[in-house]
Design a protein around this motif. Structure first.
Motif, PDB file in Angstrom:
ATOM      1  N   CYS A   1       1.670 -13.226   8.556  1.00 55.35           N
ATOM      2  CA  CYS A   1       1.553 -11.911   7.914  1.00 55.35           C
ATOM      3  C   CYS A   1       0.838 -12.038   6.577  1.00 55.35           C
ATOM      4  O   CYS A   1      -0.012 -11.202   6.243  1.00 55.35           O
ATOM      5  N   SER A   2       1.143 -13.075   5.822  1.00 59.10           N
ATOM      6  CA  SER A   2       0.441 -13.316   4.563  1.00 59.10           C
ATOM      7  C   SER A   2      -1.017 -13.650   4.810  1.00 59.10           C
ATOM      8  O   SER A   2      -1.899 -13.215   4.058  1.00 59.10           O
ATOM      9  N   GLN A   3      -1.300 -14.401   5.860  1.00 57.13           N
ATOM     10  CA  GLN A   3      -2.683 -14.735   6.197  1.00 57.13           C
ATOM     11  C   GLN A   3      -3.475 -13.481   6.547  1.00 57.13           C
ATOM     12  O   GLN A   3      -4.645 -13.363   6.168  1.00 57.13           O
ATOM     13  N   LEU A   4      -2.854 -12.572   7.277  1.00 51.78           N
ATOM     14  CA  LEU A   4      -3.547 -11.329   7.624  1.00 51.78           C
ATOM     15  C   LEU A   4      -3.969 -10.580   6.356  1.00 51.78           C
ATOM     16  O   LEU A   4      -5.104 -10.128   6.252  1.00 51.78           O
ATOM     17  N   VAL A   5      -3.063 -10.457   5.399  1.00 57.07           N
ATOM     18  CA  VAL A   5      -3.373  -9.735   4.168  1.00 57.07           C
ATOM     19  C   VAL A   5      -4.452 -10.472   3.373  1.00 57.07           C
ATOM     20  O   VAL A   5      -5.441  -9.877   2.952  1.00 57.07           O
TER      21      VAL A   5
ATOM     22  N   PHE B   1     -17.711   5.514   7.105  1.00 54.47           N
ATOM     23  CA  PHE B   1     -16.639   6.090   6.297  1.00 54.47           C
ATOM     24  C   PHE B   1     -15.291   5.946   7.013  1.00 54.47           C
ATOM     25  O   PHE B   1     -14.281   5.621   6.391  1.00 54.47           O
ATOM     26  N   GLY B   2     -15.297   6.175   8.324  1.00 51.40           N
ATOM     27  CA  GLY B   2     -14.074   5.997   9.103  1.00 51.40           C
ATOM     28  C   GLY B   2     -13.519   4.593   8.962  1.00 51.40           C
ATOM     29  O   GLY B   2     -12.308   4.396   8.827  1.00 51.40           O
ATOM     30  N   PHE B   3     -14.410   3.608   8.957  1.00 50.91           N
ATOM     31  CA  PHE B   3     -13.970   2.226   8.780  1.00 50.91           C
ATOM     32  C   PHE B   3     -13.413   1.968   7.390  1.00 50.91           C
ATOM     33  O   PHE B   3     -12.450   1.213   7.236  1.00 50.91           O
ATOM     34  N   VAL B   4     -14.015   2.568   6.369  1.00 50.79           N
ATOM     35  CA  VAL B   4     -13.507   2.376   5.008  1.00 50.79           C
ATOM     36  C   VAL B   4     -12.074   2.897   4.915  1.00 50.79           C
ATOM     37  O   VAL B   4     -11.192   2.224   4.385  1.00 50.79           O
ATOM     38  N   VAL B   5     -11.840   4.083   5.434  1.00 52.95           N
ATOM     39  CA  VAL B   5     -10.489   4.649   5.401  1.00 52.95           C
ATOM     40  C   VAL B   5      -9.527   3.765   6.195  1.00 52.95           C
ATOM     41  O   VAL B   5      -8.439   3.413   5.716  1.00 52.95           O
ATOM     42  N   LEU B   6      -9.929   3.376   7.381  1.00 50.34           N
ATOM     43  CA  LEU B   6      -9.072   2.553   8.242  1.00 50.34           C
ATOM     44  C   LEU B   6      -8.773   1.201   7.614  1.00 50.34           C
ATOM     45  O   LEU B   6      -7.610   0.772   7.569  1.00 50.34           O
ATOM     46  N   ILE B   7      -9.793   0.514   7.129  1.00 51.37           N
ATOM     47  CA  ILE B   7      -9.575  -0.850   6.631  1.00 51.37           C
ATOM     48  C   ILE B   7      -8.722  -0.861   5.373  1.00 51.37           C
ATOM     49  O   ILE B   7      -7.899  -1.758   5.175  1.00 51.37           O
ATOM     50  N   TRP B   8      -8.874   0.160   4.520  1.00 48.07           N
ATOM     51  CA  TRP B   8      -8.027   0.219   3.324  1.00 48.07           C
ATOM     52  C   TRP B   8      -6.581   0.543   3.699  1.00 48.07           C
ATOM     53  O   TRP B   8      -5.649   0.028   3.077  1.00 48.07           O
ATOM     54  N   ALA B   9      -6.369   1.370   4.717  1.00 46.00           N
ATOM     55  CA  ALA B   9      -5.001   1.637   5.186  1.00 46.00           C
ATOM     56  C   ALA B   9      -4.387   0.366   5.765  1.00 46.00           C
ATOM     57  O   ALA B   9      -3.215   0.057   5.516  1.00 46.00           O
ATOM     58  N   VAL B  10      -5.172  -0.367   6.528  1.00 46.34           N
ATOM     59  CA  VAL B  10      -4.688  -1.628   7.086  1.00 46.34           C
ATOM     60  C   VAL B  10      -4.354  -2.605   5.961  1.00 46.34           C
ATOM     61  O   VAL B  10      -3.298  -3.248   5.974  1.00 46.34           O
ATOM     62  N   GLN B  11      -5.258  -2.713   4.991  1.00 47.42           N
ATOM     63  CA  GLN B  11      -5.086  -3.701   3.924  1.00 47.42           C
ATOM     64  C   GLN B  11      -3.920  -3.379   2.995  1.00 47.42           C
ATOM     65  O   GLN B  11      -3.179  -4.263   2.591  1.00 47.42           O
ATOM     66  N   LEU B  12      -3.763  -2.110   2.653  1.00 47.97           N
ATOM     67  CA  LEU B  12      -2.752  -1.743   1.654  1.00 47.97           C
ATOM     68  C   LEU B  12      -1.410  -1.316   2.238  1.00 47.97           C
ATOM     69  O   LEU B  12      -0.394  -1.377   1.539  1.00 47.97           O
ATOM     70  N   VAL B  13      -1.404  -0.887   3.513  1.00 48.26           N
ATOM     71  CA  VAL B  13      -0.164  -0.352   4.086  1.00 48.26           C
ATOM     72  C   VAL B  13       0.291  -1.142   5.314  1.00 48.26           C
ATOM     73  O   VAL B  13       1.421  -1.637   5.365  1.00 48.26           O
ATOM     74  N   ILE B  14      -0.574  -1.254   6.310  1.00 47.70           N
ATOM     75  CA  ILE B  14      -0.149  -1.788   7.610  1.00 47.70           C
ATOM     76  C   ILE B  14       0.152  -3.283   7.553  1.00 47.70           C
ATOM     77  O   ILE B  14       1.258  -3.707   7.889  1.00 47.70           O
TER      78      ILE B  14
END
Length: 139
Positions: A110-114, A12-25
């Motif tokens: 940066c685009s590649q990361l997303v 669950f911690g990873f789900v929260v983290l990865i979505w924050a990374v994907q949508l915000v960071i």
């Protein structure tokens, strides 16, 4: 705490983290010029590593213990997903982040990361739902 519950919390911690990374960071990186991105990225990677590395090792260790104890669809599938995530992280994302750290990133890093991170986002989300399904199935 039981091993399955701890594993569920980590997933669950990873789900929260990865979505924050994907949508915000990761999307926010495009708002930095090259010099500011270099400076910010040095700080960002040091800080996020404190969160990510313990989660990754904990997830790998717990999944390995579970696989060692019982070989079933859940343990095999989650083990394969975790290995895939590790390979993606160290073969794709570490080099992309290193290109920023070396201050010689390509214009589209940066685009590649997303773009490339969508696969990790989906895999960590799938892994969480598999763990959630397994947890409620056995309890």
């Amino acid at each position: 705490m039981e091993l399955d519950f701890i594993r569920l919390l980590i997933d669950f911690g990873f789900v929260v983290l990865i979505w924050a990374v994907q949508l915000v960071i990761y999307p926010s990186f495009k708002f930095y010029n090259k010099e500011n991105l270099y400076v910010w990225h040095q700080s960002y990677t040091a800080r996020v590593t404190i969160i990510v590395l313990p989660l990754m090792f904990s997830q790998l260790i717990l999944a390995s213990i579970q696989l060692w104890q019982t070989q079933n669809l859940y343990t095999i599938l989650s083990g394969l997903i975790i290995v895939t995530l590790w390979l993606q992280t160290f073969l794709i994302f570490v080099p992309l982040h290193q290109s920023i750290d070396n201050n010689n990133s390509k214009a589209n890093v940066c685009s590649q990361l997303v773009t490339k991170n969508w696969m990790r986002t989906l895999l960590w989300t799938l892994l969480f739902f598999i763990s959630l399904w397994h947890y409620f199935l056995i309890y």
